[in-house]
Design a protein around this motif. Structure first.
Motif, PDB file in Angstrom:
ATOM      1  N   GLY A 629       8.344  81.196  16.478  1.00  6.88           N
ATOM      2  CA  GLY A 629       9.081  80.666  15.334  1.00  6.88           C
ATOM      3  C   GLY A 629       9.525  79.235  15.543  1.00  6.88           C
ATOM      4  O   GLY A 629       9.446  78.404  14.630  1.00  6.88           O
ATOM      5  N   LEU A 630       9.972  78.913  16.747  1.00  8.77           N
ATOM      6  CA  LEU A 630      10.396  77.546  17.037  1.00  8.77           C
ATOM      7  C   LEU A 630       9.207  76.593  17.017  1.00  8.77           C
ATOM      8  O   LEU A 630       9.296  75.472  16.498  1.00  8.77           O
ATOM      9  CB  LEU A 630      11.086  77.496  18.404  1.00  8.77           C
ATOM     10  N   GLY A 631       8.092  77.037  17.584  1.00  8.65           N
ATOM     11  CA  GLY A 631       6.914  76.182  17.633  1.00  8.65           C
ATOM     12  C   GLY A 631       6.357  75.865  16.266  1.00  8.65           C
ATOM     13  O   GLY A 631       5.785  74.789  16.049  1.00  8.65           O
ATOM     14  N   ARG A 632       6.531  76.756  15.333  1.00  7.84           N
ATOM     15  CA  ARG A 632       6.040  76.511  13.970  1.00  7.84           C
ATOM     16  C   ARG A 632       6.665  75.260  13.376  1.00  7.84           C
ATOM     17  O   ARG A 632       6.018  74.518  12.639  1.00  7.84           O
ATOM     18  CB  ARG A 632       6.349  77.732  13.101  1.00  7.84           C
ATOM     19  N   HIS A 633       7.932  75.008  13.680  1.00  4.25           N
ATOM     20  CA  HIS A 633       8.613  73.843  13.119  1.00  4.25           C
ATOM     21  C   HIS A 633       8.690  72.671  14.084  1.00  4.25           C
ATOM     22  O   HIS A 633       8.555  71.525  13.683  1.00  4.25           O
ATOM     23  CB  HIS A 633      10.017  74.235  12.660  1.00  4.25           C
ATOM     24  N   ALA A 634       8.925  72.948  15.360  1.00  2.97           N
ATOM     25  CA  ALA A 634       9.112  71.850  16.322  1.00  2.97           C
ATOM     26  C   ALA A 634       7.830  71.487  17.055  1.00  2.97           C
ATOM     27  O   ALA A 634       7.781  70.472  17.746  1.00  2.97           O
ATOM     28  CB  ALA A 634      10.190  72.234  17.337  1.00  2.97           C
ATOM     29  N   GLY A 635       6.795  72.310  16.893  1.00  9.20           N
ATOM     30  CA  GLY A 635       5.566  72.080  17.637  1.00  9.20           C
ATOM     31  C   GLY A 635       5.516  72.959  18.867  1.00  9.20           C
ATOM     32  O   GLY A 635       6.540  73.234  19.502  1.00  9.20           O
ATOM     33  N   HIS A 636       4.317  73.416  19.197  1.00 12.13           N
ATOM     34  CA  HIS A 636       4.145  74.306  20.339  1.00 12.13           C
ATOM     35  C   HIS A 636       3.943  73.503  21.616  1.00 12.13           C
ATOM     36  O   HIS A 636       3.555  72.341  21.595  1.00 12.13           O
ATOM     37  CB  HIS A 636       2.954  75.231  20.097  1.00 12.13           C
ATOM     38  N   SER A 637       4.197  74.157  22.722  1.00 15.99           N
ATOM     39  CA  SER A 637       4.036  73.511  24.018  1.00 15.99           C
ATOM     40  C   SER A 637       2.580  73.112  24.227  1.00 15.99           C
ATOM     41  O   SER A 637       1.666  73.888  23.913  1.00 15.99           O
ATOM     42  CB  SER A 637       4.471  74.461  25.140  1.00 15.99           C
ATOM     43  N   PRO A 638       2.336  71.936  24.776  1.00 16.61           N
ATOM     44  CA  PRO A 638       0.948  71.552  25.079  1.00 16.61           C
ATOM     45  C   PRO A 638       0.329  72.437  26.145  1.00 16.61           C
ATOM     46  O   PRO A 638      -0.888  72.456  26.309  1.00 16.61           O
ATOM     47  CB  PRO A 638       1.081  70.105  25.567  1.00 16.61           C
ATOM     48  N   ASP A 639       1.162  73.194  26.863  1.00 14.99           N
ATOM     49  CA  ASP A 639       0.652  74.096  27.898  1.00 14.99           C
ATOM     50  C   ASP A 639       0.276  75.455  27.338  1.00 14.99           C
ATOM     51  O   ASP A 639      -0.052  76.372  28.103  1.00 14.99           O
ATOM     52  CB  ASP A 639       1.711  74.295  28.996  1.00 14.99           C
ATOM     53  N   LEU A 640       0.355  75.608  26.018  1.00 17.14           N
ATOM     54  CA  LEU A 640       0.020  76.876  25.387  1.00 17.14           C
ATOM     55  C   LEU A 640      -1.359  77.336  25.831  1.00 17.14           C
ATOM     56  O   LEU A 640      -2.324  76.580  25.762  1.00 17.14           O
ATOM     57  CB  LEU A 640       0.048  76.725  23.862  1.00 17.14           C
TER      58      LEU A 640
END
Length: 902
Positions: A629-640
């Protein structure tokens, strides 16, 4: 006596204990090699020692932290939390003979180390020996990253000779004892050659002579045996009796074993002290100078004598137990088991079961299982079927509490085969866990038992039947027994709290879909009231959590804030890691919905650390949901990273494990990896989705399909989500995140399908809903999607929506969405900067400088400067010309495709 020949080992041990990394330091070596003596040089510490059998439940922790006792109404996670708090001051804990420690104690040790308790645990382990607990838990303990190991070997010859001479010269035979005649020079050489560098062996040899013990020695055990045999027969008899009790014995109990007055045993005790075989512990208690002494003596006690001594020990301890004195049921069970070999089996079975019940109350479930197995072994074939079945059900309950599901099922099946009338109890011991073969067994047993069951048992069986059917995939078939259970519990107010709770939980489970929101609200109110009425905050907790779930489904964020205050009060009255974790997860989800992304992450990390440190399986799933949910708005970790998919369990687990990472990969622009995961889920219309996950799975699937450009799947998701158009995307079985109004998903799908009218309708509704409930991040998302649709249609309202949404996106830290807004606004922005385009858009709408300043959080003077720059760049003379330029600049429709990284 001063430690001889161990300077390098002691220095290494001190470095390990003082190092910032290791939390567990393991000192290993053969019996008598000097492990304990080495550790004692570390100085003050809390000490505990392992006992192979007969110790109280969680014996290590009773010794190390005696003020913390398990709460029978609690759980092991709460116990670990209390122990961690008690050890907050740090320090050194020593566990001697860890290889004999009971399994529950070792499990608690493992969890404490994982929880980062600020202590160093220094444990000694005798190589070549181990107990069942160490065999199960030891590998996990040693696999941790913060483990240091010190192998202690034999002394070099020179140090060995020094030790022999020192013992011979000082008469060292143990604390406060008198040595036998000293060895001469020839004896020193012989002792060094025979002793193999083992300090205990060398000490024993130093007290002897070749003539006394013979030159052909098999090991330290032979030397101990030879020295004991030189003692008076009464001393030997006392030592053998004490060896069958414990490392630390009470003289009055030893006297009972010998069938003599306590005072008559004093000369033998004095002789054993003088020989260095016993050490005075004070208060009428004595301990063996070394565990190996006890082991050798016990092993050499003739069977007939041992049985008599075990029987007398059991009777003596039973007498203490009857008078409320310090006798441990597990120790009595140990002695009774030893006596059972001659046919006196009934007391052994009874005491083993009694000790198992005590272990259960102490949360030592693995020890309880061991004791129930002992009861079964002691009873043997002669144990009546009904009694054997009772012990099997006790074993099943212990295995279930320990989380060992196959063992639970096996014990229940054997019990039912022996005593079919116990089928109801067996069914209630087996929780439905989503393993279909097991769940079908539970269902069959419930149906059989319901034919004759009444009262509270019937209510609980109906609830268990509903759960078994539900987790077995028969959702419709689960609802009838759940409803019947609730009705039966309501009709008879005398039903037990447990029966009423079971009925409500089963009904809540079977009504977990969003279409049952109203009924679940009623069930939540009933559960809350039940908890309040009976003073059970653990029951009230579930009612509060269910209420939060319903409020999330309705998008009532304000109501959730109120309910969380009540939930916090409940948690304060029911302290422990699990209640606090539930509160943290719900509070984090609300913060995420409110757009407070930093707070949400902080709370989520705290919740994850709380349970992950305790090894609880719920920690990871909830945290990953929040991060999504956080990544949807703030962006996901580049280490995903895409998950490893070799084996992710049953169909539903596969769906959970693949959709979450796939949507994050889509939102990160990694469509190829996302497509691979999405394909593994199969056609969406064939997905097997539990009701509580239905809306969330459909919404996430729709987002993936839009991002991958799969119009047929998008169209199917639109149809599947249509009944929930007025709802919200959230899980209905514990909200770990909030994903906005369903209308927002439907609007995005409509836009992807080219249905711009439908997109405007849904997105307008989503924007209004998000603003009304106070979910600013989703308002930005809806405004951005709606603005893009308007731009596609050539509608100037799109630029205004985007301009108004941008400051909020920046304020909330929604970097991907800020970038997308800038991209949409900048496609035909000419020479203007992003900020100048924002100001120009508002000028074109007729806003004054003061109004623009308020909207963009700027000073009026700054806005005036921007307007002047715009006039200069565009080569126009007034605000009306700015409006005309903006209108003409939007004549071309921007590309309708949504960027891959929103």
């Amino acid at each position: 006596m001063q430690l001889v020949g161990r300077a390098s080992e002691l220095a290494a041990l001190r470095r390990m204990v003082a190092a910032p990394g290791p939390r567990l330091v393991l000192v290993e070596g053969e019996a008598g090699i000097g492990k304990t003596s080495l550790v004692r040089e570390l100085g003050a510490a809390r000490w505990a020692y392992g006992v192979d059998e007969g110790a109280p439940p969680l014996w290590l922790w009773r010794q190390l932290v005696p003020d913390v006792r398990p709460d029978a109404a609690g759980d092991r996670f709460a116990l670990v939390g209390e122990l961690r708090a008690a050890l907050a001051g740090g320090g050194l804990l020593v566990v001697d003979d860890v290889q004999w420690a009971d399994e529950p104690s070792l499990l608690v040790l493992h969890r404490l180390l994982r929880a980062g308790a600020p202590v160093v645990v220094c444990a000694t382990r005798r190589t070549g020996e181990s107990g069942a607990g160490w065999d199960r838990v030891g590998p996990d303990l040693l696999s941790g990253p913060d483990v240091a190991r010190l192998a202690v070997g034999g002394l070099p010859d020179e140090a060995a000779a020094d030790l022999v001479r020192a013992v011979a010269a000082t008469g060292d035979a143990g604390a406060g004892s008198v040595a036998e005649p000293a060895a001469d020079t020839t004896d020193v050489a012989w002792a060094v050659r025979v002793g193999g560098g083992n300090p205990l062996f060398l000490r024993e040899l130093a007290r002897s002579s070749p003539a006394a013990v013979g030159r052909s020695m098999g090991g330290v055990g032979d030397v101990i045996t030879a020295r004991v045999r030189r003692l008076d027969a009464s001393v030997q008899r006392l030592l053998r009796a004490a060896s069958l009790l414990a490392e630390d014995v009470e003289l009055t109990v030893v006297a009972r074993l010998l069938d003599e007055p306590t005072v008559a045993c004093l000369p033998a005790v004095s002789a054993a002290l003088a020989a260095g075989l016993l050490v005075d512990s004070g208060g009428g208690r004595f301990r063996f100078a070394h565990g190996l002494v006890r082991t050798v003596l016990a092993a050499q006690t003739p069977l007939q004598e041992a049985v008599v001594l075990h029987l007398r020990a059991a009777e003596a301890l039973e007498d203490l137990h009857r008078h409320g004195l310090s006798a441990v049921s597990a120790d009595i069970a140990r002695h009774r088991a030893a006596v059972a070999v001659v046919g006196d089996r009934a007391p052994a079975v009874a005491w083993a079961r009694r000790a198992a019940e005590d272990a259960t109350r102490a949360l030592a479930h693995e020890e309880a299982a061991r004791l129930y197995r002992s009861a079964l072994d002691c009873g043997g074939p002669a144990l009546p079927p009904a009694e054997r079945a009772e012990s099997l059900l006790g074993l099943a309950a212990a295995e279930a509490a320990a989380g060992r599901h196959p063992e639970t099922l096996a014990a229940c099946r054997e019990a039912v085969d022996l005593a079919p009338e116990l089928v109801a109890r067996a069914a209630l011991l087996l929780e439905a866990i989503g393993e279909r073969d097991r769940d079908r067994t539970v269902e069959t047993w419930c149906v059989r038992a319901l034919a004759t069951a009444t009262g509270a048992v019937r209510v609980r069986l109906l609830a268990r039947l509903a759960e078994a059917r539900y987790y077995g995939g028969d959702v419709e078939g689960a609802r009838a027994p759940a409803a019947e259970a609730v009705a039966a519990a309501a009709e008879d107010s005398r039903q037990s709290v447990e029966a009423r709770v079971a009925a409500l939980r089963a009904r809540q489970l079977t009504c977990s879909g969003p279409e049952f929101s109203g009924e679940r609200a009623g069930l939540a109110a009933q559960m809350t009231a039940l908890g309040e009425d009976c003073g059970r905050p653990d029951v009230e907790l579930w009612g509060r959590l269910w209420t939060v779930d319903v409020l999330f489904e309705r998008g009532d964020l304000g109501g959730i804030e109120v309910e969380l205050t009540r939930l916090r009060s409940c948690v304060e009255r029911r302290p422990g890691p699990l209640p606090r974790w539930h509160l943290l997860v719900a509070t984090a989800a609300l913060a995420q919905a409110r757009g407070d992304l930093a707070t949400a992450r902080e709370l989520g990390e705290e919740a994850f650390a709380l349970l992950d440190a305790l090894g609880h399986p719920a920690a990871t799933g909830a945290f990953l949901s929040l991060l999504g949910g956080l990544g949807r708005h703030a962006g996901h970790s580049p280490d995903l990273a895409a998950p490893v998919l070799d084996d992710v369990g049953e169909v539903r687990a596969q769906l959970f494990a693949r959709l979450g990472p796939a949507v994050a990969l889509v939102e990160s622009g990694r469509t190829a990896e996302a497509a691979r995961l999405y394909r593994l889920t199969g056609p969406p219309r064939e997905w097997e989705i539990p009701p509580y996950f239905r809306v969330q799975a459909l919404a996430v699937g729709a987002q993936i399909a839009v991002g991958l450009g799969l119009p047929a799947d998008v169209a199917w998701f639109v149809e599947a989500l249509a009944p929930y158009a007025d709802g919200h995307v959230v899980g209905g079985a514990g909200a770990a995140n909030y994903l906005g109004p369903v209308a927002l998903i439907l609007g995005s799908c409509a836009a992807a399908l080219g249905d711009l009218d439908g997109a405007v309708r849904h997105l307008t509704a989503a924007l209004a809903t998000s603003e009304r409930i106070g979910a600013p991040g989703f308002a930005v998302e809806a405004a951005c999607e709606l603005g893009a649709v308007h731009l596609r249609r050539g509608d100037p309202a799109g630029r205004l929506l985007l301009t108004r949404a941008r400051p909020t996106a920046v304020e909330l830290g929604m970097a991907p969405w800020t970038a997308r807004i800038d991209e949409l606004l900048g496609r035909d922005g000419g020479p203007l900067t992003a900020r100048e385009r924002e100001v120009a858009e508002l000028v074109a709408q007729g806003w004054s400088n003061r109004e623009i300043a308020a909207a963009l959080v700027l000073s009026e003077r700054t806005v005036g400067n921007h307007v002047q720059h715009i006039l200069t760049k565009l080569g126009v003379s007034n605000r009306g010309r700015i409006a005309a330029w903006m209108s003409s600049g939007m004549s071309s429709s921007p590309d309708a495709r949504r960027p891959a990284s929103p």
